[in-house]
Structure formats: structure tokens, C-alpha cells
Scaffold this motif. Structure first.
Motif, short mmCIF file in Angstrom:
data_model
loop_
_atom_site.label_atom_id
_atom_site.label_comp_id
_atom_site.label_asym_id
_atom_site.label_seq_id
_atom_site.Cartn_x
_atom_site.Cartn_y
_atom_site.Cartn_z
N GLY A 30 0.81 -1.21 0.00
CA GLY A 30 0.00 0.00 0.00
C GLY A 30 0.84 1.26 0.00
N THR A 31 0.23 2.34 0.43
CA THR A 31 0.91 3.63 0.47
C THR A 31 0.90 4.14 1.91
OG1 THR A 31 -1.16 4.77 0.00
CG2 THR A 31 0.22 4.21 -1.89
N GLY A 32 1.63 5.19 2.15
CA GLY A 32 1.60 5.81 3.47
C GLY A 32 2.58 5.23 4.46
N SER A 33 3.78 4.90 4.03
CA SER A 33 4.77 4.34 4.95
C SER A 33 5.34 5.41 5.88
CB SER A 33 5.90 3.67 4.18
OG SER A 33 6.53 4.60 3.33
N TYR A 34 5.23 6.66 5.49
CA TYR A 34 5.68 7.76 6.36
C TYR A 34 4.45 8.39 6.98
CZ TYR A 34 7.95 11.97 8.01
OH TYR A 34 8.44 12.97 8.80
N PRO A 35 4.40 8.52 8.26
CA PRO A 35 5.36 8.28 9.31
C PRO A 35 5.15 6.96 10.05
CG PRO A 35 3.65 9.64 10.20
CD PRO A 35 3.28 9.33 8.77
N ARG A 36 4.44 6.02 9.46
CA ARG A 36 4.09 4.77 10.15
C ARG A 36 5.25 3.83 10.39
NH1 ARG A 36 0.49 1.29 7.52
NH2 ARG A 36 1.22 2.06 5.54
N ILE A 40 11.51 4.23 7.27
CA ILE A 40 11.20 5.32 6.34
C ILE A 40 11.21 6.65 7.06
CG2 ILE A 40 9.36 6.32 4.91
CD1 ILE A 40 10.80 4.05 3.50
N SER A 41 10.62 6.72 8.24
CA SER A 41 10.60 7.97 9.01
C SER A 41 12.02 8.46 9.29
CB SER A 41 9.85 7.78 10.33
OG SER A 41 8.49 7.54 10.07
N GLY A 42 12.90 7.54 9.66
CA GLY A 42 14.28 7.92 9.93
C GLY A 42 14.98 8.47 8.70
N VAL A 43 14.80 7.81 7.56
CA VAL A 43 15.43 8.26 6.31
C VAL A 43 14.92 9.64 5.92
CG1 VAL A 43 15.57 7.81 3.82
CG2 VAL A 43 15.90 5.95 5.43
N VAL A 44 13.61 9.81 5.95
CA VAL A 44 13.02 11.09 5.55
C VAL A 44 13.39 12.20 6.52
CG1 VAL A 44 10.83 12.32 5.19
CG2 VAL A 44 11.13 10.01 4.27
N ASP A 45 13.28 11.93 7.81
CA ASP A 45 13.61 12.95 8.82
C ASP A 45 15.07 13.38 8.74
OD1 ASP A 45 10.98 12.78 9.61
OD2 ASP A 45 11.40 11.69 11.47
N ARG A 46 15.98 12.42 8.57
CA ARG A 46 17.41 12.78 8.45
C ARG A 46 17.65 13.64 7.21
NH1 ARG A 46 17.91 7.65 10.52
NH2 ARG A 46 18.11 6.69 8.48
N MET A 47 16.94 13.36 6.14
CA MET A 47 17.12 14.15 4.93
C MET A 47 16.56 15.57 5.11
SD MET A 47 15.76 13.56 1.06
CE MET A 47 14.13 14.14 1.49
N LEU A 48 15.36 15.67 5.65
CA LEU A 48 14.72 16.97 5.78
C LEU A 48 15.31 17.83 6.88
CD1 LEU A 48 10.97 15.95 5.29
CD2 LEU A 48 12.49 17.05 3.63
N VAL A 49 15.66 17.23 8.00
CA VAL A 49 16.14 17.99 9.16
C VAL A 49 17.65 18.22 9.12
CG1 VAL A 49 16.30 18.01 11.68
CG2 VAL A 49 14.21 17.22 10.57
N GLN A 50 18.40 17.17 8.74
CA GLN A 50 19.86 17.26 8.80
C GLN A 50 20.51 17.40 7.43
OE1 GLN A 50 20.80 13.64 10.85
NE2 GLN A 50 19.85 14.31 12.75
N GLY A 51 19.73 17.27 6.36
CA GLY A 51 20.29 17.35 5.02
C GLY A 51 21.12 16.14 4.63
N GLN A 52 20.95 15.03 5.34
CA GLN A 52 21.72 13.81 5.08
C GLN A 52 20.98 12.94 4.07
OE1 GLN A 52 22.43 11.49 8.61
NE2 GLN A 52 23.15 9.74 7.46
#
Length: 62
Positions: A30-36, A40-52
Motif C-alpha cells: 500500500g501507500t503511506g509508509s511515512y510516518p508509520r 522510512i521515518s528515519g530516512v526522511v527525517d534525516r534528509m529533511l532535518v539534517q540534510g543527510q
């Protein structure tokens, strides 16, 4: 991996067409893996918050 809206092959082709893209796959259904899902949450958060940027071809479990 099992997204009913966009097949995995379509997503891979789209990522390959972007020079700076990083493909992050979620092996769930299905869809909606973020923020569940923590992976995925870790990957997205690190990219958006830390630019990693994530590793190329990151795969997250369901």
C-alpha cells in the motif's frame, strides 16, 4: 514494493532519470509508509532535518 498506484518498475525508472535521486524502497503493502514505519521515518527525517541523503537503493522492511 507493493504500491497499487505506482509499480516498483515505474518508480525505479523515475529515480534513474534524475541525476541526484536516491531510491528508498519500502517492502510493505500500500501507500503511506511515512510516518508509520521507523525505517522510512528515519530516512526522511534525516534528509529533511539534517540534510543527510540516504544510501543509494535503501530498502526498508515492512
Amino acid at each position: 514494493a507493493h504500491d497499487p498506484r505506482a509499480g516498483a518498475d515505474s518508480v525505479r525508472r523515475a529515480a534513474a532519470g534524475l541525476a541526484t535521486a536516491r531510491l528508498v524502497s519500502w517492502q510493505g503493502t500500500g501507500t503511506g509508509s511515512y510516518p508509520r514505519t521507523p525505517c522510512i521515518s528515519g530516512v526522511v527525517d534525516r534528509m529533511l532535518v539534517q540534510g543527510q541523503l540516504p544510501q543509494a537503493n535503501t530498502v526498508c522492511p515492512p
